[in-house]
Motif scaffolding. Structure first.
Motif, PDB file in Angstrom:
ATOM      1  N   ALA A 269       1.536  -5.288   8.022  1.00  9.14           N
ATOM      2  CA  ALA A 269       1.508  -3.888   8.452  1.00  9.14           C
ATOM      3  C   ALA A 269       0.857  -2.981   7.417  1.00  9.14           C
ATOM      4  CB  ALA A 269       2.931  -3.417   8.753  1.00  9.14           C
ATOM      5  N   ALA A 270       1.090  -3.268   6.135  1.00  8.12           N
ATOM      6  CA  ALA A 270       0.508  -2.424   5.084  1.00  8.12           C
ATOM      7  C   ALA A 270      -1.010  -2.540   5.067  1.00  8.12           C
ATOM      8  CB  ALA A 270       1.089  -2.819   3.729  1.00  8.12           C
ATOM      9  N   GLU A 271      -1.531  -3.757   5.232  1.00  4.91           N
ATOM     10  CA  GLU A 271      -2.984  -3.913   5.283  1.00  4.91           C
ATOM     11  C   GLU A 271      -3.555  -3.168   6.485  1.00  4.91           C
ATOM     12  OE1 GLU A 271      -5.755  -7.641   4.522  1.00  4.91           O
ATOM     13  OE2 GLU A 271      -5.069  -7.619   6.608  1.00  4.91           O
ATOM     14  N   GLN A 272      -2.888  -3.276   7.626  1.00 10.88           N
ATOM     15  CA  GLN A 272      -3.365  -2.579   8.822  1.00 10.88           C
ATOM     16  C   GLN A 272      -3.343  -1.062   8.633  1.00 10.88           C
ATOM     17  OE1 GLN A 272      -0.798  -4.135  11.882  1.00 10.88           O
ATOM     18  NE2 GLN A 272      -1.953  -6.049  12.095  1.00 10.88           N
ATOM     19  N   ALA A 273      -2.394  -0.580   7.820  1.00  5.49           N
ATOM     20  CA  ALA A 273      -2.294   0.859   7.572  1.00  5.49           C
ATOM     21  C   ALA A 273      -3.338   1.349   6.578  1.00  5.49           C
ATOM     22  CB  ALA A 273      -0.895   1.199   7.062  1.00  5.49           C
ATOM     23  N   GLY A 274      -3.958   0.424   5.849  1.00  2.00           N
ATOM     24  CA  GLY A 274      -5.000   0.823   4.911  1.00  2.00           C
ATOM     25  C   GLY A 274      -4.753   0.471   3.462  1.00  2.00           C
ATOM     26  N   ALA A 275      -3.700  -0.292   3.159  1.00  2.00           N
ATOM     27  CA  ALA A 275      -3.440  -0.690   1.777  1.00  2.00           C
ATOM     28  C   ALA A 275      -4.570  -1.576   1.268  1.00  2.00           C
ATOM     29  CB  ALA A 275      -2.108  -1.423   1.676  1.00  2.00           C
ATOM     30  N   ALA A 276      -5.115  -1.237   0.102  1.00  3.31           N
ATOM     31  CA  ALA A 276      -6.236  -1.992  -0.463  1.00  3.31           C
ATOM     32  C   ALA A 276      -5.785  -3.227  -1.212  1.00  3.31           C
ATOM     33  CB  ALA A 276      -7.035  -1.094  -1.396  1.00  3.31           C
ATOM     34  N   GLY A 277      -4.533  -3.255  -1.626  1.00  2.00           N
ATOM     35  CA  GLY A 277      -4.021  -4.388  -2.383  1.00  2.00           C
ATOM     36  C   GLY A 277      -2.530  -4.550  -2.186  1.00  2.00           C
TER      37      GLY A 277
END
Length: 297
Positions: free
Chosen positions: A26-34
């Motif tokens: 979910a964090a990657e989908q939200a835009g987390a770069a790392g």
């Protein structure tokens, strides 16, 4: 501005079944770069050396997820996010197994691993793994030698500190040589960064406890030492961890992140949410909030 976040590997959130995978996806989908991990083996009731700033160990560290497992899980459910550590206490692990684990995670993630390594500070943890704490620096130098060999040669033979690797076929290689970043502020640690590492792992506290010039001046010294050692100083990366204290407001975190990133210009930045959340849902909610606030500048 591209910002990463700590995976929920400490505290109550870490005990949630399936929580690391759910958060990472979910964090990657939200835009987390790392997506980043830390490393804590023990939380002693009466530590020989107390956790910095505390009389004993913070309750958040009573529950701790294995960092290699967390990175492997995140690798399986994400596609683009950098998978980093800041830091893994590298000298508390058997070196050959350590090299294989890092290599496997890099392959599993298609070359997204950023291994940030340190030597730890806890005598209790060193006692638990049977490694003399006094040998930390020597063992880290040896491990860096081994990783260079493990990642570059098909036949690996190595005489290490307390172990020996007979000449062996090591066919599994990383997608690209993982950029090893090293932690530390002491003279020896900074010299090792300048002479041996691919990057440095500074830390920025929120609320701020020292001026940004402490980091920029230290980075300038590292790069000057690297140049004197015959290395390209601009090739040294920076992976910045932002440590938010308990109860820190998201607005203050975002404001401080924007400020330090504009001054230090790190290659990677992540916010450690360890002291701010107690569930995976809270971890996700705060991630979204901070992504929105930092995007506004």
């Amino acid at each position: 501005m591209r910002i990463g976040f700590s995976l929920p590997v400490f505290g109550k959130a870490a005990a949630t079944p399936g929580g690391v995978a759910r958060y990472a996806r979910a964090a990657e989908q939200a835009g987390a770069a790392g997506l980043w991990v830390g490393d804590r083996l023990l939380s002693p009731v009466a530590p020989v050396v107390s956790y910095p700033g505390y009389e004993t160990m913070p309750e958040e560290f009573w529950t701790a997820y294995d960092p290699f497992t967390a990175l492997a899980v995140a690798a399986a459910v994400t596609e683009t996010a950098i998978l980093g550590s800041s830091t893994i206490n590298a000298t508390q692990y058997q070196p050959a197994n350590f090299a294989r684990q890092l290599t496997s995670i890099d392959v599993a993630s298609n070359g997204r691993l950023l291994p940030g390594l340190g030597i730890g500070w806890s005598p209790d943890e060193y006692d638990a793994v049977g490694v003399p704490m006094s040998e930390r620096g020597k063992r880290l130098d040896d491990l860096l030698d081994l990783l260079d060999t493990w990642w570059s040669k098909d036949l690996v033979a190595h005489e290490g500190v307390g172990y020996k690797i007979a000449e062996s076929h090591v066919g599994l290689k990383p997608v690209r040589k993982p950029p090893v970043h090293l932690a530390g502020f002491g003279e020896k640690a900074l010299r090792r960064v300048a002479e041996r590492a691919d990057g440095w792992l500074p830390v920025w506290p929120v609320p701020e406890q020292f001026p940004a010039e402490v980091l920029t001046t230290t980075l300038a010294k590292i790069r000057a030492d690297a140049e004197r050692a015959g290395r390209d100083p601009q090739a040294l990366g920076v992976a910045l961890r932002v440590n938010a204290a308990p109860d820190t407001k998201p607005e203050l975190i975002a404001e401080s992140v924007v400020k330090i990133v504009s001054v230090l210009e790190p290659d990677h930045t992540f916010i450690d949410l360890t002291y701010l959340t107690s569930s995976v849902d809270e971890h996700l909610d705060l991630t979204g909030r901070l992504l929105d606030l930092t995007a506004r500048g």
